[in-house]
Design a protein around this motif. Sequence first.
Motif, PDB file in Angstrom:
ATOM      1  N   ILE A   1       0.824  -1.204   0.000  1.00  0.00           N
ATOM      2  CA  ILE A   1       0.000   0.000   0.000  1.00  0.00           C
ATOM      3  C   ILE A   1       0.865   1.265   0.000  1.00  0.00           C
ATOM      4  N   GLU A   2       2.066   1.172   0.586  1.00  0.00           N
ATOM      5  CA  GLU A   2       2.997   2.299   0.539  1.00  0.00           C
ATOM      6  C   GLU A   2       3.409   2.588  -0.905  1.00  0.00           C
ATOM      7  N   GLY A   3       3.566   1.514  -1.704  1.00  0.00           N
ATOM      8  CA  GLY A   3       3.901   1.693  -3.109  1.00  0.00           C
ATOM      9  C   GLY A   3       2.799   2.407  -3.859  1.00  0.00           C
ATOM     10  N   PHE A   4       1.565   2.099  -3.510  1.00  0.00           N
ATOM     11  CA  PHE A   4       0.425   2.795  -4.104  1.00  0.00           C
ATOM     12  C   PHE A   4       0.463   4.282  -3.755  1.00  0.00           C
ATOM     13  N   PHE A   5       0.729   4.580  -2.481  1.00  0.00           N
ATOM     14  CA  PHE A   5       0.817   5.971  -2.054  1.00  0.00           C
ATOM     15  C   PHE A   5       1.899   6.729  -2.828  1.00  0.00           C
ATOM     16  N   SER A   6       3.039   6.081  -3.006  1.00  0.00           N
ATOM     17  CA  SER A   6       4.143   6.710  -3.736  1.00  0.00           C
ATOM     18  C   SER A   6       3.732   7.030  -5.162  1.00  0.00           C
ATOM     19  N   ASN A   7       3.015   6.108  -5.777  1.00  0.00           N
ATOM     20  CA  ASN A   7       2.524   6.316  -7.136  1.00  0.00           C
ATOM     21  C   ASN A   7       1.565   7.498  -7.200  1.00  0.00           C
ATOM     22  N   VAL A   8       0.682   7.579  -6.224  1.00  0.00           N
ATOM     23  CA  VAL A   8      -0.290   8.673  -6.173  1.00  0.00           C
ATOM     24  C   VAL A   8       0.421  10.002  -5.968  1.00  0.00           C
ATOM     25  N   ARG A   9       1.397  10.024  -5.083  1.00  0.00           N
ATOM     26  CA  ARG A   9       2.148  11.257  -4.823  1.00  0.00           C
ATOM     27  C   ARG A   9       2.820  11.775  -6.096  1.00  0.00           C
ATOM     28  N   GLN A  10       3.398  10.880  -6.862  1.00  0.00           N
ATOM     29  CA  GLN A  10       4.078  11.291  -8.085  1.00  0.00           C
ATOM     30  C   GLN A  10       3.125  11.962  -9.057  1.00  0.00           C
ATOM     31  N   ARG A  11       1.872  11.562  -9.041  1.00  0.00           N
ATOM     32  CA  ARG A  11       0.896  12.080  -9.988  1.00  0.00           C
ATOM     33  C   ARG A  11       0.125  13.280  -9.459  1.00  0.00           C
ATOM     34  N   THR A  12       0.266  13.555  -8.157  1.00  0.00           N
ATOM     35  CA  THR A  12      -0.482  14.686  -7.581  1.00  0.00           C
ATOM     36  C   THR A  12       0.435  15.709  -6.904  1.00  0.00           C
ATOM     37  N   ASP A  13       1.752  15.561  -7.077  1.00  0.00           N
ATOM     38  CA  ASP A  13       2.670  16.433  -6.333  1.00  0.00           C
ATOM     39  C   ASP A  13       2.596  17.895  -6.770  1.00  0.00           C
ATOM     40  N   GLN A  14       1.949  18.178  -7.901  1.00  0.00           N
ATOM     41  CA  GLN A  14       1.821  19.558  -8.337  1.00  0.00           C
ATOM     42  C   GLN A  14       0.652  20.258  -7.647  1.00  0.00           C
TER      43      GLN A  14
END
Length: 237
Positions: free
Chosen positions: A195-208
Amino acid sequence: MSEQFESWRIRPLQTHYRIVYLDGIHFGIRHGSGCDSSILLTILGVDLEGNKEMLALQACAEESREGWLSILQDMRSRGAIQIDLFATDGHEGLLGALSELFTATPRQRCLVHKQRNVLSAIPRRERELVQADLVGIWKPEKKEDALANLVAFKAKYAERYPQAVRSLCEDEEHLLTFYDFPVGMHRHIQSTNAIEGFFSNVRQRTDQIDAFTTETSCVRLVWAVMQDIRFHKVTVS
């Protein structure tokens, strides 16, 4: 997108999941000229074939027992009533909700989080040595050897680093649950890395995005981002 999200949110779930990971991710929510942190409670399931599926997302002002009760009750009401294993961190609210709704279900404490908690009580100059002993607890092939290593670690460091040993002993009975499952599953269930990997993926796509306008917009955007994330199968036997 709103209708598609709503259909996803209320969809029926499978009855039986091999693993369920529980965790939360913080996002900023704008309130007028200010910004507060809200948490997105997340349930990631692994079915009997090893397929991962996001089961539920729910935004809360803070991580609490009530929030976890709500999202777990929602999961059960949609059909997911048999869980072979929960993988979690040590948040009291989460543990309280699980003890009320899934009393008999085994739980694995995330060893990555636990290691971090224990080492935070160790002086930096000593951490490398202590970490080797700590990780060595759950390295053996057999659970009885791991239990012996756990006893040895506590005896070795109890007097010198009592706070670290107290941290290790919190939730102690759930540290080695993974040994009760097939060896092929061990690396998948020793932590909440899935689930941490999922969070990392989401962060990369919403960091702006500095902050979301509402909790609803946050959940819906994370769900939309999730549509492009490919989950890998895991070993479940």
